[in-house]
Write a protein that holds these residues in place. Sequence first.
Motif, PDB file in Angstrom:
ATOM      1  N   SER A 136      65.960 -67.749   5.450  1.00  0.00           N
ATOM      2  CA  SER A 136      64.853 -66.979   6.039  1.00  0.00           C
ATOM      3  C   SER A 136      64.332 -67.658   7.297  1.00  0.00           C
ATOM      4  CB  SER A 136      63.712 -66.822   5.023  1.00  0.00           C
ATOM      5  OG  SER A 136      64.121 -66.026   3.936  1.00  0.00           O
ATOM      6  N   TYR A 137      64.289 -68.999   7.269  1.00  0.00           N
ATOM      7  CA  TYR A 137      63.863 -69.737   8.463  1.00  0.00           C
ATOM      8  C   TYR A 137      64.831 -69.480   9.622  1.00  0.00           C
ATOM      9  CZ  TYR A 137      63.567 -73.465  11.860  1.00  0.00           C
ATOM     10  OH  TYR A 137      63.507 -74.153  13.041  1.00  0.00           O
ATOM     11  N   VAL A 138      66.131 -69.554   9.333  1.00  0.00           N
ATOM     12  CA  VAL A 138      67.140 -69.336  10.380  1.00  0.00           C
ATOM     13  C   VAL A 138      66.990 -67.937  10.969  1.00  0.00           C
ATOM     14  CG1 VAL A 138      69.606 -69.196  10.894  1.00  0.00           C
ATOM     15  CG2 VAL A 138      68.758 -70.977   9.354  1.00  0.00           C
ATOM     16  N   THR A 139      66.790 -66.943  10.096  1.00  0.00           N
ATOM     17  CA  THR A 139      66.597 -65.567  10.555  1.00  0.00           C
ATOM     18  C   THR A 139      65.366 -65.463  11.451  1.00  0.00           C
ATOM     19  OG1 THR A 139      67.638 -64.648   8.570  1.00  0.00           O
ATOM     20  CG2 THR A 139      66.183 -63.182   9.825  1.00  0.00           C
ATOM     21  N   SER A 140      64.287 -66.109  11.031  1.00  0.00           N
ATOM     22  CA  SER A 140      63.051 -66.064  11.801  1.00  0.00           C
ATOM     23  C   SER A 140      63.232 -66.713  13.167  1.00  0.00           C
ATOM     24  CB  SER A 140      61.925 -66.759  11.033  1.00  0.00           C
ATOM     25  OG  SER A 140      60.710 -66.649  11.731  1.00  0.00           O
ATOM     26  N   ASP A 145      60.734 -63.754  14.632  1.00  0.00           N
ATOM     27  CA  ASP A 145      59.882 -62.967  13.734  1.00  0.00           C
ATOM     28  C   ASP A 145      58.968 -63.904  12.957  1.00  0.00           C
ATOM     29  OD1 ASP A 145      58.685 -61.284  11.964  1.00  0.00           O
ATOM     30  OD2 ASP A 145      60.536 -60.478  11.101  1.00  0.00           O
ATOM     31  N   GLU A 146      57.726 -64.032  13.427  1.00  0.00           N
ATOM     32  CA  GLU A 146      56.811 -64.975  12.783  1.00  0.00           C
ATOM     33  C   GLU A 146      56.282 -64.481  11.447  1.00  0.00           C
ATOM     34  OE1 GLU A 146      54.180 -62.399  15.384  1.00  0.00           O
ATOM     35  OE2 GLU A 146      56.103 -63.447  15.634  1.00  0.00           O
ATOM     36  N   THR A 147      56.421 -63.175  11.163  1.00  0.00           N
ATOM     37  CA  THR A 147      55.889 -62.653   9.892  1.00  0.00           C
ATOM     38  C   THR A 147      56.599 -63.272   8.691  1.00  0.00           C
ATOM     39  OG1 THR A 147      57.421 -60.767   9.975  1.00  0.00           O
ATOM     40  CG2 THR A 147      55.232 -60.453  10.924  1.00  0.00           C
ATOM     41  N   ILE A 148      57.890 -63.572   8.844  1.00  0.00           N
ATOM     42  CA  ILE A 148      58.649 -64.212   7.767  1.00  0.00           C
ATOM     43  C   ILE A 148      58.117 -65.611   7.495  1.00  0.00           C
ATOM     44  CG2 ILE A 148      60.948 -64.965   7.029  1.00  0.00           C
ATOM     45  CD1 ILE A 148      62.136 -62.908   8.938  1.00  0.00           C
ATOM     46  N   LEU A 149      57.695 -66.288   8.546  1.00  0.00           N
ATOM     47  CA  LEU A 149      57.309 -67.693   8.437  1.00  0.00           C
ATOM     48  C   LEU A 149      56.117 -67.901   7.512  1.00  0.00           C
ATOM     49  CD1 LEU A 149      57.678 -68.653  12.202  1.00  0.00           C
ATOM     50  CD2 LEU A 149      59.272 -69.169  10.354  1.00  0.00           C
ATOM     51  N   TYR A 150      55.117 -67.036   7.615  1.00  0.00           N
ATOM     52  CA  TYR A 150      53.927 -67.207   6.788  1.00  0.00           C
ATOM     53  C   TYR A 150      54.249 -67.064   5.304  1.00  0.00           C
ATOM     54  CZ  TYR A 150      51.244 -67.077  11.102  1.00  0.00           C
ATOM     55  OH  TYR A 150      50.742 -67.374  12.348  1.00  0.00           O
ATOM     56  N   LEU A 208      57.784 -73.852  14.140  1.00  0.00           N
ATOM     57  CA  LEU A 208      58.147 -72.576  14.758  1.00  0.00           C
ATOM     58  C   LEU A 208      56.927 -71.659  14.890  1.00  0.00           C
ATOM     59  CD1 LEU A 208      60.351 -70.880  15.990  1.00  0.00           C
ATOM     60  CD2 LEU A 208      61.030 -70.127  13.688  1.00  0.00           C
ATOM     61  N   VAL A 209      56.032 -71.716  13.902  1.00  0.00           N
ATOM     62  CA  VAL A 209      54.773 -70.953  14.017  1.00  0.00           C
ATOM     63  C   VAL A 209      54.003 -71.412  15.247  1.00  0.00           C
ATOM     64  CG1 VAL A 209      52.497 -70.555  12.971  1.00  0.00           C
ATOM     65  CG2 VAL A 209      54.543 -70.450  11.551  1.00  0.00           C
ATOM     66  N   TYR A 210      53.946 -72.722  15.456  1.00  0.00           N
ATOM     67  CA  TYR A 210      53.232 -73.277  16.604  1.00  0.00           C
ATOM     68  C   TYR A 210      53.866 -72.819  17.915  1.00  0.00           C
ATOM     69  CZ  TYR A 210      51.032 -76.735  19.663  1.00  0.00           C
ATOM     70  OH  TYR A 210      50.339 -77.353  20.674  1.00  0.00           O
ATOM     71  N   THR A 211      55.205 -72.774  17.945  1.00  0.00           N
ATOM     72  CA  THR A 211      55.904 -72.350  19.157  1.00  0.00           C
ATOM     73  C   THR A 211      55.673 -70.870  19.456  1.00  0.00           C
ATOM     74  OG1 THR A 211      57.637 -74.005  18.841  1.00  0.00           O
ATOM     75  CG2 THR A 211      58.183 -72.136  20.245  1.00  0.00           C
ATOM     76  N   LEU A 212      55.775 -70.042  18.433  1.00  0.00           N
ATOM     77  CA  LEU A 212      55.681 -68.593  18.633  1.00  0.00           C
ATOM     78  C   LEU A 212      54.253 -68.109  18.808  1.00  0.00           C
ATOM     79  CD1 LEU A 212      58.312 -67.346  16.007  1.00  0.00           C
ATOM     80  CD2 LEU A 212      58.622 -67.570  18.476  1.00  0.00           C
ATOM     81  N   LYS A 213      53.320 -68.730  18.059  1.00  0.00           N
ATOM     82  CA  LYS A 213      51.945 -68.223  18.021  1.00  0.00           C
ATOM     83  C   LYS A 213      50.918 -69.162  18.640  1.00  0.00           C
ATOM     84  CE  LYS A 213      50.871 -65.004  15.882  1.00  0.00           C
ATOM     85  NZ  LYS A 213      50.654 -63.612  16.312  1.00  0.00           N
ATOM     86  N   GLY A 214      51.312 -70.417  18.881  1.00  0.00           N
ATOM     87  CA  GLY A 214      50.355 -71.393  19.400  1.00  0.00           C
ATOM     88  C   GLY A 214      49.377 -71.838  18.340  1.00  0.00           C
ATOM     89  N   GLU A 215      49.703 -71.568  17.065  1.00  0.00           N
ATOM     90  CA  GLU A 215      48.811 -71.899  15.953  1.00  0.00           C
ATOM     91  C   GLU A 215      49.306 -73.175  15.272  1.00  0.00           C
ATOM     92  OE1 GLU A 215      46.955 -69.844  11.896  1.00  0.00           O
ATOM     93  OE2 GLU A 215      48.428 -68.782  13.101  1.00  0.00           O
ATOM     94  N   ASN A 216      48.504 -74.236  15.357  1.00  0.00           N
ATOM     95  CA  ASN A 216      48.885 -75.523  14.789  1.00  0.00           C
ATOM     96  C   ASN A 216      48.432 -75.586  13.328  1.00  0.00           C
ATOM     97  OD1 ASN A 216      49.320 -78.213  14.117  1.00  0.00           O
ATOM     98  ND2 ASN A 216      48.821 -78.946  16.173  1.00  0.00           N
ATOM     99  N   LEU A 217      49.332 -75.237  12.412  1.00  0.00           N
ATOM    100  CA  LEU A 217      48.979 -75.185  10.992  1.00  0.00           C
ATOM    101  C   LEU A 217      48.740 -76.572  10.417  1.00  0.00           C
ATOM    102  CD1 LEU A 217      51.410 -72.417   9.677  1.00  0.00           C
ATOM    103  CD2 LEU A 217      49.042 -72.204  10.426  1.00  0.00           C
ATOM    104  N   ARG A 218      49.413 -77.578  10.973  1.00  0.00           N
ATOM    105  CA  ARG A 218      49.197 -78.948  10.477  1.00  0.00           C
ATOM    106  C   ARG A 218      47.776 -79.415  10.798  1.00  0.00           C
ATOM    107  NH1 ARG A 218      54.904 -81.690  12.368  1.00  0.00           N
ATOM    108  NH2 ARG A 218      56.233 -80.574  10.892  1.00  0.00           N
TER     109      ARG A 218
END
Length: 228
Positions: A136-140, A145-150, A208-218
Amino acid sequence: MRNLQESLTGLNEHYLEMLKHLNRMLEINLEAIHDGKVNPKLYGECFIVEDVINAFEVKVKEDCINCIARFQPAAKNLRELIMLIDGVRLIERMADILKANFRAIKNIETNSPEINSRLDGAFYEYLIKIKKIFDSYVTSFATSDETILYELISADEEINKKTDEIVSKIANCIKENPNETEILLEVVSLVKKYERFSDHIIHLVVDLVYTLKGENLRKKELLEEQEN
């Protein structure tokens, strides 16, 4: 001479190649767990693929650093280059885990080939779940597609739960077969390494979330921990 966008496209292609090679190593591990034995040809292939991943890591990191120095990118492009540098480092580490685990599987096969059946196939199903997260990560990554990541971030808890279940099964096996304690503890170590492999996938997801959305989840997680 390539511009920044062309360079990023090439780097992403190399990154996807690394992911495909890592996926092949994961498939080799799966086959060995499923069959309960190590095919000598696959054993050799695992080592060759790991060498290819190592070579890709060096090239991608060097090319990313050259891009930063040459183009001085900002915002999303800079995040992407940093993600690629961190990503290839993690992929190389993940390949090391799979190669080490393949060696361990070979040793377990030699000393106790019926281990997987005694665990009711739980080990194989566990690894299948980890592979689904990786796929799923590879697909995202390939589709942005950031929706898969969450959805994947929450999957980490499920893997941790499955790890505990398998370790509990192994503990019961040790009670029933104390003379096999040493080899069963090696199985515990194997499970924990696969759990670490899964943790690395989640780190790739967060980057990848950070790259696509600029959202730093860490950073968000750290702030929440401080508040609590």
